[in-house]
Design a protein around this motif. Structure first.
Motif, PDB file in Angstrom:
ATOM      1  N   VAL A   1       0.838  -1.202   0.000  1.00 36.42           N
ATOM      2  CA  VAL A   1       0.000   0.000   0.000  1.00 36.42           C
ATOM      3  C   VAL A   1       0.875   1.254   0.000  1.00 36.42           C
ATOM      4  CG1 VAL A   1      -1.799  -1.212   1.298  1.00 36.42           C
ATOM      5  CG2 VAL A   1      -0.182   0.204   2.522  1.00 36.42           C
ATOM      6  N   ILE A   2       0.404   2.250  -0.711  1.00 40.17           N
ATOM      7  CA  ILE A   2       1.030   3.580  -0.669  1.00 40.17           C
ATOM      8  C   ILE A   2      -0.081   4.545  -0.274  1.00 40.17           C
ATOM      9  CG2 ILE A   2       2.202   5.380  -1.990  1.00 40.17           C
ATOM     10  CD1 ILE A   2       3.336   3.142  -3.783  1.00 40.17           C
ATOM     11  N   ILE A   3       0.141   5.254   0.815  1.00 40.18           N
ATOM     12  CA  ILE A   3      -0.921   6.044   1.424  1.00 40.18           C
ATOM     13  C   ILE A   3      -0.527   7.516   1.451  1.00 40.18           C
ATOM     14  CG2 ILE A   3      -2.477   6.184   3.418  1.00 40.18           C
ATOM     15  CD1 ILE A   3      -1.296   3.516   4.406  1.00 40.18           C
TER      16      ILE A   3
ATOM     17  N   GLU B   1      -0.442  11.039   3.207  1.00 36.94           N
ATOM     18  CA  GLU B   1      -0.522  11.625   4.550  1.00 36.94           C
ATOM     19  C   GLU B   1      -1.891  12.290   4.733  1.00 36.94           C
ATOM     20  OE1 GLU B   1       2.185  14.875   4.860  1.00 36.94           O
ATOM     21  OE2 GLU B   1       2.014  15.057   7.037  1.00 36.94           O
ATOM     22  N   GLY B   2      -2.556  12.001   5.831  1.00 38.66           N
ATOM     23  CA  GLY B   2      -3.874  12.585   6.083  1.00 38.66           C
ATOM     24  C   GLY B   2      -5.026  11.689   5.656  1.00 38.66           C
ATOM     25  N   PHE B   3      -4.712  10.558   5.026  1.00 39.03           N
ATOM     26  CA  PHE B   3      -5.761   9.618   4.589  1.00 39.03           C
ATOM     27  C   PHE B   3      -6.482   9.083   5.827  1.00 39.03           C
ATOM     28  CE2 PHE B   3      -7.336   5.481   3.099  1.00 39.03           C
ATOM     29  CZ  PHE B   3      -7.942   5.854   1.905  1.00 39.03           C
TER      30      PHE B   3
ATOM     31  N   THR C   1       4.258  -1.108   3.397  1.00 37.13           N
ATOM     32  CA  THR C   1       3.488   0.113   3.634  1.00 37.13           C
ATOM     33  C   THR C   1       4.386   1.328   3.456  1.00 37.13           C
ATOM     34  OG1 THR C   1       2.127  -1.086   5.239  1.00 37.13           O
ATOM     35  CG2 THR C   1       2.042   1.323   5.314  1.00 37.13           C
ATOM     36  N   LYS C   2       4.013   2.199   2.541  1.00 33.80           N
ATOM     37  CA  LYS C   2       4.738   3.460   2.377  1.00 33.80           C
ATOM     38  C   LYS C   2       3.737   4.601   2.527  1.00 33.80           C
ATOM     39  CE  LYS C   2       8.886   1.797   0.936  1.00 33.80           C
ATOM     40  NZ  LYS C   2       8.776   0.396   1.400  1.00 33.80           N
ATOM     41  N   VAL C   3       4.213   5.721   3.068  1.00 26.64           N
ATOM     42  CA  VAL C   3       3.385   6.917   3.178  1.00 26.64           C
ATOM     43  C   VAL C   3       4.079   8.048   2.432  1.00 26.64           C
ATOM     44  CG1 VAL C   3       2.314   8.571   4.761  1.00 26.64           C
ATOM     45  CG2 VAL C   3       2.528   6.164   5.437  1.00 26.64           C
ATOM     46  N   MET C   4       3.326   8.776   1.619  1.00 24.17           N
ATOM     47  CA  MET C   4       3.874   9.943   0.926  1.00 24.17           C
ATOM     48  C   MET C   4       3.203  11.200   1.481  1.00 24.17           C
ATOM     49  SD  MET C   4       4.029   8.374  -2.958  1.00 24.17           S
ATOM     50  CE  MET C   4       4.652   9.860  -3.753  1.00 24.17           C
ATOM     51  N   GLY C   5       3.885  12.324   1.357  1.00 21.96           N
ATOM     52  CA  GLY C   5       3.365  13.572   1.912  1.00 21.96           C
ATOM     53  C   GLY C   5       2.061  13.999   1.263  1.00 21.96           C
TER      54      GLY C   5
ATOM     55  N   GLY D   1      -0.547  15.651  -0.861  1.00 24.08           N
ATOM     56  CA  GLY D   1      -0.427  16.223  -2.198  1.00 24.08           C
ATOM     57  C   GLY D   1       0.550  15.488  -3.103  1.00 24.08           C
ATOM     58  N   GLN D   2       1.298  14.542  -2.555  1.00 23.12           N
ATOM     59  CA  GLN D   2       2.281  13.818  -3.376  1.00 23.12           C
ATOM     60  C   GLN D   2       1.689  12.572  -4.008  1.00 23.12           C
ATOM     61  OE1 GLN D   2       5.662  13.256  -0.781  1.00 23.12           O
ATOM     62  NE2 GLN D   2       6.208  15.414  -0.837  1.00 23.12           N
ATOM     63  N   VAL D   3       0.563  12.120  -3.488  1.00 19.96           N
ATOM     64  CA  VAL D   3      -0.149  10.994  -4.100  1.00 19.96           C
ATOM     65  C   VAL D   3      -1.618  11.154  -3.719  1.00 19.96           C
ATOM     66  CG1 VAL D   3       0.186   9.441  -2.119  1.00 19.96           C
ATOM     67  CG2 VAL D   3      -0.169   8.483  -4.393  1.00 19.96           C
ATOM     68  N   ASP D   4      -2.494  10.744  -4.611  1.00 20.35           N
ATOM     69  CA  ASP D   4      -3.915  10.983  -4.374  1.00 20.35           C
ATOM     70  C   ASP D   4      -4.562   9.818  -3.632  1.00 20.35           C
ATOM     71  OD1 ASP D   4      -6.471  11.901  -4.391  1.00 20.35           O
ATOM     72  OD2 ASP D   4      -6.843  11.459  -6.512  1.00 20.35           O
TER      73      ASP D   4
END
Ligand SMILES: Nc1ncnc2c1ncn2[C@@H]1O[C@H](COP(=O)(O)OP(=O)(O)OP(=O)(O)O)[C@@H](O)[C@H]1O
Ligand SMILES: Nc1ncnc2c1ncn2[C@@H]1O[C@H](COP(=O)(O)OP(=O)(O)OP(=O)(O)O)[C@@H](O)[C@H]1O
Ligand SMILES: [Mg+2]
Ligand SMILES: [Mg+2]
Ligand SMILES: [Mg+2]
Ligand SMILES: [Mg+2]
Ligand SMILES: [Mg+2]
Ligand SMILES: [Mg+2]
Lengths: 341, 341
Positions: free
Chosen positions: A102-104, A106-108, A136-140, A142-145
């Motif tokens: 999963v790529i999530i 931030e704020g999801f 599991t990865k998290v992006m900032g 606005g960096q991924v939808d």
């Protein structure tokens, strides 16, 4: 100066049509190396590698569908179904292991994540497929939808079925109605009025395929799931790889009324639209009835039907018989249906 | 009202520390089902499933590193190395197949994509690992930042090594200098002056691990690659899973001067920083010399050294012996190093 240097990737490169196939052939095929079996260069639904007297089957798909919840399913259900179905399309109906990456953003919302994971768990259970590892990865922000998933599947099979096995005289079966998934997602995205009646067909169909294989045995000669690029895309690949022409009897294709109506509103042929719980199965003519009966006996195959046949003439071409006349069905170019799966 | 409903995913949930472990245990562990071998619930570097008299090993990682090109490597090289190394950490040093799933932002330069794919190809060749299948998705401009990769690896092994095998008296070896990858990416991102001297260590180390296993045999009892969470994270996991305490001899840890300097400037301990070409290997004391000699004979293991030992006291704790005194080394919390790999 080489203009290639300035070329950009476009949405068409992800739409499952000619533009995507070209990009894969030009760029990713260079990753292929010889393997004992069906490797990357076959561009099939997955790979199948000889291991002793069995086949190790591997397939992967990322999912970027938007919105992540839609009528009939969600990104978690697609991600499990897509991978289980690609394994099944290779003849491997008993997954040994699935991965969950999963790529999530931030704020999801955590509650949405839990809902998606619950859906993955239930779909995997339905398919009899165990999750064995993940990432599991998290992006900032606005960096991924929102949320992206990748699910890879691994299975062992005694016999594999490629998408290249058609020869003249073979019949093509579709396991049910076409266009449901893509139309449901589009309708939800564009807030179409019809939405209430449109539901994605997303489902794991390895059980259904198992039944077809048990009935048809070696006479099941080609399989492919009509995801991005739709049934039209599958037929073009099967025709090109099998070196046959394909004649489609359009009136016999099962299309739900709402899908037909939505297709007319949006201006897209259901033949070009993604499905997530269907298969196109090529069968030697002598076994078509047996395979059809087995499919129809399964809850997910009640509307299975023969809809096309392979011919020796015009290898690589797909010909649509509308009932009023014949015309060529072009390979999908890269219809602009981004994030449909 | 349940406040959980409003909880959001944060960057800390992707940083490889306690917060991520907690999220995985609370949410993703629910995907686990019993398997014959090491399944999802073991939370090891990958899964290992019994198949006849061998093990089928599976591991997956997405990569979201930013920038995608950095001193010493790029996202393609990480993605292959990360997966090959997680297989190796399970004892599987001969990959049978790798998958290549890409998610691309609309407008991404095709030349950069080709450069990344070339790097994947070369790294896979270095590791002797064939790509067998893949997937390509494109998202609209602004919906994803540049390029994301997922690589899943599958291998067969005769013997597997978990990360849970330490017992009191075992020695811990690190295969080389620590902190290089994370510091190099951070320095490039923040345009630190030191950058010129900092290079990521990203490399496939399955050959190095093969040498260690050949030398140590059954006496190699635990392995883990110190990626997100760094060496500190690995030691905490090994201590907790093995039910031992671990005493680290800090002065013996190989740390490059530039890494130490950058760590002081940024205020981050190299022990917490990601590596992409290193392993921490737990060995029965009687075989430590043999394993060390084998590692040092390999170009990627020249600076291999024993740096810690397992003790019966304080199970789960990691104790840092600085040379001047002892202190507890806390489990990384979720240092804010987003998109480091
Ligand atoms: N980035 C890539 N690297 C290597 N091979 C790729 C890549 N993208 C696609 N392929 C290969 O191209 C072929 C077509 O891929 P595609 O994703 O269309 O198949 P699919 O998964 O069956 O369809 P869908 O993704 O729509 O469900 C497959 O054989 C796949 O392995
Ligand atoms: N989304 C997920 N679903 C299922 N299991 C997961 C998920 N994310 C992580 N895990 C499991 O949690 C454990 C820790 O994952 P992690 O990604 O930290 O390991 P790693 O790949 O060795 O490290 P890194 O990703 O930093 O290289 C692994 O066993 C992994 O299978
Ligand atoms: Mg497919
Ligand atoms: Mg697919
Ligand atoms: Mg991981
Ligand atoms: Mg690891
Ligand atoms: Mg990893
Ligand atoms: Mg795909």
């Amino acid at each position: 100066m080489d203009t290639k240097v300035q070329q950009k990737i476009g949405l068409k490169h992800g739409s499952g049509g000619r533009a995507m196939r070209q990009l894969i052939e030009d760029v990713f095929l260079s990753l292929a190396s010889p393997v004992d079996g069906i490797g990357l260069s076959a561009l099939d639904d997955g790979a199948a590698i000889r291991v002793g007297d069995r086949w190790l089957v591997i397939t992967t798909d990322s999912h970027v569908v938007h919105p992540i919840f839609f009528p009939g399913g969600d990104i978690g259900r697609i991600s499990v179904s897509g991978t289980v179905n690609d394994l099944a399309m290779m003849g491997a109906t008993e997954p040994v292991g699935l991965t969950c990456a999963v790529i999530i953003e931030e704020g999801f919302p955590r509650a949405d994540l839990e809902r998606v994971v619950a859906s993955m768990r239930e779909t995997a259970k339905e398919a009899g497929a165990p999750f064995v590892t993940g990432d599991t990865k998290v992006m900032g922000k606005g960096q991924v939808d929102g949320l992206l998933l990748n699910t890879t599947g691994v299975a062992l099979a005694d016999r594999v079925v490629s998408d290249a096995g058609l020869r003249a005289g073979d019949l093509l079966v579709v396991t049910g109605s076409i266009g449901d998934h893509g139309m449901a997602v589009m309708a939800r995205r564009h807030d179409l009025r019809l939405e209430g009646d449109l539901r994605s067909d997303v489902a794991p169909i390895n059980g259904l395929v198992r039944a077809a294989l048990a009935a048809g045995g070696e006479d099941v000669v080609a399989m492919k799931d009509p995801t991005r690029g739709g049934v039209a895309g599958v037929l073009h690949e099967m025709a090109a790889k099998g070196g046959v022409g394909i004649v489609v009897d359009e009136p016999s294709l099962p299309v739900n009324d709402e899908v037909r109506a939505a297709g007319e509103m949006i201006g897209i042929d259901p033949l070009l639209v993604a499905n997530e719980g269907k298969a196109v199965i090529g069968v030697r003519a002598r076994s078509a009835d047996k395979v059809l009966a087995a499919l129809r006996a399964h809850p997910l195959g009640a509307r299975a039907t023969v809809f096309a046949r392979a011919i020796a003439e015009r290898p690589g071409a797909v010909i649509l018989d509308t009932g009023f006349g014949r015309r060529m069905l072009a390979e999908p170019e890269g219809e602009l249906l981004p994030r449909i799966c």
